[in-house]
Every structure is written in structure tokens, then in C-alpha cells.
Design an enzyme around this catalytic site. Structure first.
Site, PDB file in Angstrom:
ATOM      1  N   THR A  47     -49.784  14.653  13.971  1.00 54.61           N
ATOM      2  CA  THR A  47     -48.555  14.401  13.230  1.00 54.61           C
ATOM      3  C   THR A  47     -48.024  15.690  12.612  1.00 54.61           C
ATOM      4  OG1 THR A  47     -49.434  12.220  12.663  1.00 54.61           O
ATOM      5  CG2 THR A  47     -47.513  12.966  11.443  1.00 54.61           C
ATOM      6  N   THR A  48     -48.918  16.479  12.018  1.00 55.34           N
ATOM      7  CA  THR A  48     -48.519  17.734  11.384  1.00 55.34           C
ATOM      8  C   THR A  48     -48.001  18.725  12.421  1.00 55.34           C
ATOM      9  OG1 THR A  48     -50.280  17.323   9.779  1.00 55.34           O
ATOM     10  CG2 THR A  48     -49.267  19.495   9.730  1.00 55.34           C
ATOM     11  N   TYR A 110     -44.279   1.579  15.279  1.00 58.92           N
ATOM     12  CA  TYR A 110     -43.026   0.895  15.592  1.00 58.92           C
ATOM     13  C   TYR A 110     -43.221  -0.408  16.353  1.00 58.92           C
ATOM     14  CZ  TYR A 110     -38.160   0.000  16.697  1.00 58.92           C
ATOM     15  OH  TYR A 110     -36.938  -0.595  16.786  1.00 58.92           O
ATOM     16  N   TYR A 136     -57.117   7.012  14.463  1.00 61.11           N
ATOM     17  CA  TYR A 136     -56.318   7.574  13.370  1.00 61.11           C
ATOM     18  C   TYR A 136     -55.510   6.450  12.739  1.00 61.11           C
ATOM     19  CZ  TYR A 136     -52.794  10.696  11.171  1.00 61.11           C
ATOM     20  OH  TYR A 136     -51.958  11.347  10.307  1.00 61.11           O
ATOM     21  N   ARG A 141     -47.258   5.901   7.940  1.00 57.84           N
ATOM     22  CA  ARG A 141     -46.367   6.349   9.021  1.00 57.84           C
ATOM     23  C   ARG A 141     -46.203   5.300  10.122  1.00 57.84           C
ATOM     24  NH1 ARG A 141     -44.748  11.740   9.458  1.00 57.84           N
ATOM     25  NH2 ARG A 141     -45.600  13.111   7.858  1.00 57.84           N
ATOM     26  N   LYS A 164     -60.100   8.985  11.604  1.00 53.98           N
ATOM     27  CA  LYS A 164     -59.387   9.641  10.507  1.00 53.98           C
ATOM     28  C   LYS A 164     -58.705   8.519   9.742  1.00 53.98           C
ATOM     29  CE  LYS A 164     -55.576  12.760   9.357  1.00 53.98           C
ATOM     30  NZ  LYS A 164     -54.437  13.573   9.867  1.00 53.98           N
ATOM     31  N   ILE A 204     -59.492  15.921   8.031  1.00 53.56           N
ATOM     32  CA  ILE A 204     -58.498  16.454   8.961  1.00 53.56           C
ATOM     33  C   ILE A 204     -57.273  16.723   8.095  1.00 53.56           C
ATOM     34  CG2 ILE A 204     -57.063  16.002  10.977  1.00 53.56           C
ATOM     35  CD1 ILE A 204     -59.378  14.379  12.129  1.00 53.56           C
TER      36      ILE A 204
END
Length: 293
Positions: A47-48, A110, A136, A141, A164, A204
Site C-alpha cells: 500500500t505504501t 471494494y 494483510y 482501507r 500483517k 511492516i
């Protein structure tokens, strides 16, 4: 007993951009810096790393480049998750072919499937590759929270070896429900020490993009039994964490890196520049931490 993919600080590394695409020269320099500073693993295209805005060929090239640059010195974990199971499988197979050490696979966003749908999604990916997989869970998000019971069921699959986890309320249940050799990693920079106290193997991290040495040392101090040092390091990071998440990540961390003369470029749309008041807050926080003058 399975060994953890890594222990300590894994950086969710940003993707540096220039006018033509990914700035691979800059990415290489960042990777070398992280290894020198003690970062324990590189997580590329998470994501980052703005993975939603990376076209598939760019995504694959970033993974391949990182594997070749790291050259086995520390683990490379590739973010290959999406809300399309077929796409996740394709990207995961590519990452396996170019030699990553593990995959990071996010809860589908989504589409908002059911808990059974989550099991089927991750099960399909796990059966398509032999690599170890880190799940994850980031409900802030994805708007979908994977339950500890679903994670525990997935943890019975041979190559699903870790998670994570960004929902701290799940951590104790995960420790009780999952196999002893199933690893948990903190997905919250402000809660690394509490996660470690519950038995997590590390973090992470977003903040490791700008304070890699300190993030590694926080974890290492805990593992060494120096709880006072670990506590002091965690408390010191809290204002920084607040500033790095005052707007959607990775906008503030990229801005921080640019303020620190790392020249990593801007985020891609739909992410935009920081609001002036938030940028001023970030600047003051970086100054108080001693990262800029």
C-alpha cells in the site's frame, strides 16, 4: 516448526517516481540505505508503495528490480494482492518466478466478500504458488475486517505462514487460535511494542521509510529483553507517527522524505499534495525529531 520470514523491522518501502515512471536509480539507493541502516526485510509494492496505481508491467518490474538489487542480503516480500483473485494469482506467480522470498496478500477491497469468500480467495492464491504468504488485514482501507477465526482457518494451509494485522483487537485471539509457528506482524507503527508483547515477530512499517535504524532498534531492544529501551523508542516515535498519518498514507511519508532531501517524487493521483496546515505540522514534527533543520 516454521521459521519466521523475518523478525524485526520490515519497511513497506515507498515507490519513488519521476517524470517517466518509477525512478529505479532512487529505488536502488533507498534499498542500499535500508540494508545499511539495519532494516530486516523489504516489502515492495505494498500500500505504501502505491500498488493500486502501478500498471501490471511496472508492478512486475519493481518486484524484479528489488530482488536483483537486494541479492539475497535480506528477505524481499512482494505485495501481490488485489480484489481480483485471478490477477493476484498472476502477479504472485510472477513474483515467485523472479525469486522473492514471500508474498504479502491484502484482504480484497471494494468487492466486500464474505468470510468464506476470503477463505476461498486466499486458498486459491496459496494453491497457485509454493511461496510463503503473509496475509494483510487492514480494514481501514479495505472496509472488510478478516475475523481471527478466518485467519486461523487459513493458517492451517501449509504456505500461509503469517499475517500483517492492523486490527490490534485481533492480536490476542490470533495468538490463541493460530498455530504456534504462525507469525504476526504489526501493521500499526504506533503499537509496535504492544504487538511484540503479545508475541508478534516484528512490524511492516511506514515510519521505517524515514527512521529505519530506530525502527529496527525498537524491535531488537524488545527481543534482547531491554523493555525500557524499547518503550522509550516507541514513545519517541508517537508524535512522528501522528504526523505521518495526518493525511492518507503515503502522502505524508513521501513529503517527509522530500523534506529530508531524498527526492522521491510525489504520489500519483488520486493522492494529492498535503494541506498547508498538515504540512506545517509535519515539518515541525520532523524538526523536533531532528530529521530536518
Amino acid at each position: 516448526m516454521k521459521k519466521p520470514i523475518f523478525t524485526g523491522s520490515g519497511v513497506a518501502i515507498i515507490t519513488p517516481f519521476n517524470e517517466t515512471g518509477i525512478d529505479f536509480d532512487k529505488l536502488g539507493k533507498l534499498i542500499e540505505w535500508h540494508i545499511a541502516e539495519g532494516t530486516d526485510a523489504i516489502i515492495i509494492c505494498g500500500t505504501t508503495g502505491e500498488s493500486p496505481t502501478l500498471p501490471i508491467e511496472e508492478h512486475k518490474e519493481a518486484i524484479r528490480y528489488t530482488v536483483e538489487k537486494v541479492a539475497g542480503r535480506i528477505p524481499v516480500i512482494a505485495g501481490t494482492g488485489s480484489n481480483d483473485t485471478h490477477h493476484s494469482i498472476e502477479t504472485s506467480r510472477y513474483a515467485e518466478a523472479v525469486g522473492v522470498d514471500a508474498l504479502l496478500s491484502v484482504v480484497p477491497y471494494y468487492n466486500k466478500t464474505s468470510q468464506r469468500g476470503l477463505y476461498e480467495h486466499f486458498s486459491a492464491i496459496s494453491h497457485a504458488v509454493k511461496l510463503p504468504i503473509i496475509l494483510y488485514n487492514v480494514p481501514g482501507r479495505t472496509v472488510l475486517d478478516m475475523s481471527p477465526e478466518t485467519t486461523a482457518k487459513l493458517a492451517q494451509i501449509e504456505n500461509i505462514v503469517a499475517i500483517k494485522e492492523c486490527n490490534f483487537s485481533h492480536v490476542g485471539e490470533l495468538m490463541n487460535l493460530c498455530p504456534e509457528d504462525f507469525s504476526i506482524y504489526s501493521g500499526e507503527d504506533g503499537l509496535v511494542l504492544p504487538y511484540l508483547a503479545f508475541g508478534a515477530k516484528g512490524v511492516i512499517s511506514v515510519m521505517a521509510n524515514i527512521i529505519p535504524k530506530e525502527t529496527h532498534e525498537l524491535c531488537q531492544a524488545f527481543f534482547d529483553g531491554d523493555i525500557d529501551k524499547a518503550r522509550a523508542l516507541q514513545l519517541k516515535t508517537l508524535p512522528l507517527v501522528k504526523a505521518l498519518f495526518c493525511e492518507p498514507s503515503p502522502v505524508p511519508v513521501k513529503k517527509a522524505m522530500n523534506l529530508m532531501n531524498m527526492n522521491v517524487g510525489k504520489c500519483r493521483l488520486p493522492l494529492i499534495d498535503m494541506e498547508p496546515q498538515n504540512e506545517a505540522f509535519l515539518v515541525e514534527t520532523l524538526k523536533s525529531y531532528g530529521l530536518i533543520k
